[in-house]
Design an enzyme around this catalytic site. Structure first.
Site, PDB file in Angstrom:
ATOM      1  N   ARG A  54       0.829  -1.220   0.000  1.00  0.00           N
ATOM      2  CA  ARG A  54       0.000   0.000   0.000  1.00  0.00           C
ATOM      3  C   ARG A  54       0.851   1.252   0.000  1.00  0.00           C
ATOM      4  O   ARG A  54       0.534   2.229  -0.672  1.00  0.00           O
ATOM      5  CB  ARG A  54      -0.894   0.038   1.237  1.00  0.00           C
ATOM      6  CG  ARG A  54      -1.792  -1.128   1.374  1.00  0.00           C
ATOM      7  CD  ARG A  54      -2.468  -1.076   2.730  1.00  0.00           C
ATOM      8  NE  ARG A  54      -3.611  -0.205   2.672  1.00  0.00           N
ATOM      9  CZ  ARG A  54      -4.810  -0.606   2.273  1.00  0.00           C
ATOM     10  NH1 ARG A  54      -5.027  -1.845   1.904  1.00  0.00           N
ATOM     11  NH2 ARG A  54      -5.807   0.223   2.251  1.00  0.00           N
ATOM     12  N   TYR A  68      -0.248 -13.569  -0.273  1.00  0.00           N
ATOM     13  CA  TYR A  68       0.465 -13.341  -1.538  1.00  0.00           C
ATOM     14  C   TYR A  68       1.810 -12.675  -1.271  1.00  0.00           C
ATOM     15  O   TYR A  68       1.989 -12.013  -0.246  1.00  0.00           O
ATOM     16  CB  TYR A  68      -0.359 -12.516  -2.533  1.00  0.00           C
ATOM     17  CG  TYR A  68      -0.970 -11.231  -2.024  1.00  0.00           C
ATOM     18  CD1 TYR A  68      -0.234 -10.051  -1.977  1.00  0.00           C
ATOM     19  CD2 TYR A  68      -2.302 -11.190  -1.630  1.00  0.00           C
ATOM     20  CE1 TYR A  68      -0.820  -8.872  -1.544  1.00  0.00           C
ATOM     21  CE2 TYR A  68      -2.892 -10.015  -1.187  1.00  0.00           C
ATOM     22  CZ  TYR A  68      -2.143  -8.856  -1.145  1.00  0.00           C
ATOM     23  OH  TYR A  68      -2.722  -7.690  -0.713  1.00  0.00           O
ATOM     24  N   ASP A  86     -13.514   6.047  -0.098  1.00  0.00           N
ATOM     25  CA  ASP A  86     -14.227   5.462   1.041  1.00  0.00           C
ATOM     26  C   ASP A  86     -15.235   6.437   1.659  1.00  0.00           C
ATOM     27  O   ASP A  86     -16.211   6.007   2.269  1.00  0.00           O
ATOM     28  CB  ASP A  86     -13.234   5.015   2.124  1.00  0.00           C
ATOM     29  CG  ASP A  86     -12.730   3.593   1.906  1.00  0.00           C
ATOM     30  OD1 ASP A  86     -13.011   3.009   0.846  1.00  0.00           O
ATOM     31  OD2 ASP A  86     -12.040   3.073   2.816  1.00  0.00           O
TER      32      ASP A  86
HETATM   33  P1  FAD Z   1      -8.256   6.566   3.186  1.00  0.00           P
HETATM   34  O1  FAD Z   1      -7.176   5.670   2.736  1.00  0.00           O
HETATM   35  O2  FAD Z   1      -8.918   6.274   4.489  1.00  0.00           O
HETATM   36  O3  FAD Z   1      -7.663   8.044   3.205  1.00  0.00           O
HETATM   37  C1  FAD Z   1      -8.334   9.104   3.845  1.00  0.00           C
HETATM   38  C2  FAD Z   1      -7.292  10.175   4.130  1.00  0.00           C
HETATM   39  O4  FAD Z   1      -7.956  11.328   4.621  1.00  0.00           O
HETATM   40  C3  FAD Z   1      -6.283   9.771   5.190  1.00  0.00           C
HETATM   41  O5  FAD Z   1      -4.993  10.101   4.762  1.00  0.00           O
HETATM   42  C4  FAD Z   1      -6.720  10.565   6.418  1.00  0.00           C
HETATM   43  O6  FAD Z   1      -5.635  10.891   7.287  1.00  0.00           O
HETATM   44  C5  FAD Z   1      -7.295  11.815   5.771  1.00  0.00           C
HETATM   45  N1  FAD Z   1      -8.308  12.488   6.585  1.00  0.00           N
HETATM   46  C6  FAD Z   1      -9.304  11.915   7.294  1.00  0.00           C
HETATM   47  N2  FAD Z   1     -10.060  12.844   7.886  1.00  0.00           N
HETATM   48  C7  FAD Z   1      -9.545  14.036   7.546  1.00  0.00           C
HETATM   49  C8  FAD Z   1      -9.895  15.383   7.855  1.00  0.00           C
HETATM   50  N3  FAD Z   1     -10.938  15.664   8.640  1.00  0.00           N
HETATM   51  N4  FAD Z   1      -9.151  16.395   7.333  1.00  0.00           N
HETATM   52  C9  FAD Z   1      -8.087  16.123   6.531  1.00  0.00           C
HETATM   53  N5  FAD Z   1      -7.710  14.861   6.208  1.00  0.00           N
HETATM   54  C10 FAD Z   1      -8.425  13.836   6.710  1.00  0.00           C
HETATM   55  N6  FAD Z   1      -8.823  -2.075  -1.689  1.00  0.00           N
HETATM   56  C11 FAD Z   1      -8.372  -2.551  -2.884  1.00  0.00           C
HETATM   57  O7  FAD Z   1      -8.566  -1.890  -3.916  1.00  0.00           O
HETATM   58  N7  FAD Z   1      -7.689  -3.726  -2.975  1.00  0.00           N
HETATM   59  C12 FAD Z   1      -7.435  -4.507  -1.868  1.00  0.00           C
HETATM   60  O8  FAD Z   1      -6.817  -5.570  -1.976  1.00  0.00           O
HETATM   61  C13 FAD Z   1      -7.905  -4.034  -0.600  1.00  0.00           C
HETATM   62  N8  FAD Z   1      -7.684  -4.763   0.518  1.00  0.00           N
HETATM   63  C14 FAD Z   1      -8.107  -4.271   1.722  1.00  0.00           C
HETATM   64  C15 FAD Z   1      -7.854  -5.027   2.860  1.00  0.00           C
HETATM   65  C16 FAD Z   1      -8.279  -4.582   4.112  1.00  0.00           C
HETATM   66  C17 FAD Z   1      -8.007  -5.415   5.342  1.00  0.00           C
HETATM   67  C18 FAD Z   1      -8.954  -3.322   4.213  1.00  0.00           C
HETATM   68  C19 FAD Z   1      -9.398  -2.784   5.544  1.00  0.00           C
HETATM   69  C20 FAD Z   1      -9.212  -2.570   3.072  1.00  0.00           C
HETATM   70  C21 FAD Z   1      -8.804  -3.038   1.817  1.00  0.00           C
HETATM   71  N9  FAD Z   1      -9.041  -2.301   0.642  1.00  0.00           N
HETATM   72  C22 FAD Z   1      -8.604  -2.783  -0.558  1.00  0.00           C
HETATM   73  C23 FAD Z   1      -9.808  -1.027   0.689  1.00  0.00           C
HETATM   74  C24 FAD Z   1      -8.913   0.184   0.651  1.00  0.00           C
HETATM   75  O9  FAD Z   1      -7.950   0.106   1.666  1.00  0.00           O
HETATM   76  C25 FAD Z   1      -9.721   1.472   0.857  1.00  0.00           C
HETATM   77  O10 FAD Z   1     -10.906   1.414   0.126  1.00  0.00           O
HETATM   78  C26 FAD Z   1      -8.906   2.693   0.387  1.00  0.00           C
HETATM   79  O11 FAD Z   1      -7.711   2.777   1.095  1.00  0.00           O
HETATM   80  C27 FAD Z   1      -9.716   3.990   0.549  1.00  0.00           C
HETATM   81  O12 FAD Z   1      -8.916   5.100   0.183  1.00  0.00           O
HETATM   82  P2  FAD Z   1      -9.375   6.576   0.508  1.00  0.00           P
HETATM   83  O13 FAD Z   1      -8.277   7.444   0.012  1.00  0.00           O
HETATM   84  O14 FAD Z   1     -10.754   6.795   0.034  1.00  0.00           O
HETATM   85  O15 FAD Z   1      -9.463   6.639   2.102  1.00  0.00           O
END
Ligand code: FAD
Length: 427
Positions: free
Chosen positions: A109, A217, A294
């Protein structure tokens, strides 16, 4: 440097979703500012599977070769029964790459996050850390965010990519996360530590078992080995708040096959991830504030599409901007309302399908007793080269609803349906 000037787009959250969207928009000449809460940009956790619907976008961004260098292209994805270790079904990932034109890869990641971070730097994205957004407001022709220190920032478009516990989602939608009562443990260890465990180094292996599953993996050019252990927490079912603790981990995998049981002691025990998602919502766009990743559609991770959907969101947003920017008079402002309408029109439904299918996969994987045997029989009957259940996910990301392929579910996905079918005798 664009620092100081008013940005065209503010992206809240610098995870994989926020950074990839920022990069996609900056590539089009937009001034993009990312506001990240953490003191430093980074990712926790271990491996990430990235399917062809993601590597296709990485290729378009010119980032696929870097991803290949840092990641691993496995040979097969094999599903096995976690109790008796028998193979249930497989994908031949070389053939899958030929079918979709792009590889199915696994990558650390933090490596994928780093690829987007460096791409953002090169594209001139303004990357600001230690900025916690606490509130959102609509303005004339845009939106404003309020930070924890009381300051405000505004732009014609605000993209809220602040993750599962999104402040934007709470402010604009107000729904709660949904607990699945399942918890994930992760670990990435040097490959030497697992060589004697009966692992398949060149494959992604998913062991599915009663109320648990286990994923393995290799990562980082094969030097590391990633494991994910997921199980239903008895404490969660009992309504306790402190659920998913390490004492529950060992008990959950007690009856599984050797390879799985040997993997359990290697799991990190200082951190775990309660598996939460949200019910799909129809509205991601509120004025000029758009939810992404997310924050918009957190899935249970059983389809391994969460990060991928976030990357697709940014790609779709940027493509719709490009389509309209071409039509705008020189120096004219992008018609963000039209862009956001187009974004919502296609992404909401796709992500709803993935979220609901992920929940159903979870039920199917975790069956016990007779339904487990029926599921195994159905899975063993699947032809390795039948792609009808991956086409709707791994094909090119749709830009419009009419490009979205029909959803396909080849086997009854709920335990209730499985329970109605005749079991084939075990052979
Ligand atoms: P996040 O990664 O949660 O990023 C949100 C960011 O916003 C963070 O940096 C946080 O610090 C910041 N933030 C939060 N609140 C605030 C605020 N108020 N002000 C400013 N900044 C803020 N997905 C896949 O595609 N393939 C996989 O194999 C996979 N495996 C997974 C396995 C597990 C066990 C889990 C739990 C998830 C997996 N996922 C996988 C899903 C994936 O991890 C998430 O869907 C993805 O990381 C979401 O990205 P994001 O940027 O939307 O959110």
């Amino acid at each position: 440097s664009p620092a100081g000037g008013r940005p065209d787009v503010i992206v809240v959250g610098g995870g994989i979703g926020g950074l990839s969207a920022a990069f996609a928009l900056a590539r089009q000449g937009l001034r993009v500012r990312v506001l990240e809460r953490a003191k430093e940009f980074g990712e926790v956790g271990a491996g990430l599977q990235i399917a062809p619907n993601c590597t296709r976008i990485l290729a378009e961004y010119g980032l696929l070769e870097e991803a290949r260098t840092l990641g691993v292209v496995p040979e097969n994805m094999v599903m096995r029964d976690a109790l008796d270790a028998r193979e249930l079904t497989r994908l031949d990932l070389r053939d899958l790459e030929r079918r979709y034109g792009f590889p199915y890869m696994v990558i650390h990641r933090s490596d994928l996050h780093g690829i987007f971070l460096r791409a953002c730097e090169r594209a001139g994205v303004e990357l600001l850390t230690d900025r916690t957004v606490v509130d959102y407001e609509h303005t004339d022709g845009g939106a404003r965010v309020r930070l924890e220190d009381g300051s405000t920032e505004e732009a014609p478009l605000v993209v809220a990519a602040d993750g599962l516990h999104s402040v934007a989602r709470r402010t604009l939608v107000g729904d709660d996360v949904v607990s699945s009562d399942y918890v994930a443990y992760r670990a990435a260890v040097p490959i030497e530590r697992v060589r004697d465990n009966g692992i398949a180094e060149k494959d992604v292996t998913v062991y599915v078992g009663p109320r648990c599953h286990f994923v393995q993996y290799a990562l980082r050019g094969g030097d590391m080995f990633n494991q994910v252990a997921v199980f239903q927490s008895p404490k969660a079912l009992a309504g306790r708040d402190d659920w998913g603790t390490p004492d529950e981990l060992d008990a959950a995998f007690g009856a599984t096959c050797d390879t799985v049981r040997k993997g359990i002691p290697l799991m990190w025990r200082d951190r775990w991830w309660q598996m939460l998602d949200r019910d799909p919502v129809e509205t991601w766009v509120h004025g000029r504030i758009a939810l992404l990743g997310d924050a918009a559609h957190p899935p249970l991770q059983y389809m391994a599409q969460g990060a991928i959907m976030a990357i697709e969101d940014g790609w779709v947003l940027a493509r719709h901007h490009a389509l309209r920017a071409g039509a705008a008079p020189a120096g004219g402002r992008p018609d963000w309302d039209a862009v956001l309408t187009a974004y919502e029109a296609v992404r909401v439904e796709h992500c709803r399908r993935v979220q609901t299918t992920a929940r159903a996969w979870g039920e199917l994987w975790h069956l016990d007793g007779e339904p487990r045997l029926r599921r195994n029989a159905i899975m063993r009957a699947r032809d390795t080269y039948d792609y009808s259940f991956t086409d709707w996910v791994y094909g090119p990301t749709a830009l419009t609803p009419d490009e979205e392929p029909p959803m396909f579910t080849p086997i009854p996905l709920s335990s209730a349906d499985i329970g109605e079918q005749e079991a084939e005798p075990e052979t």
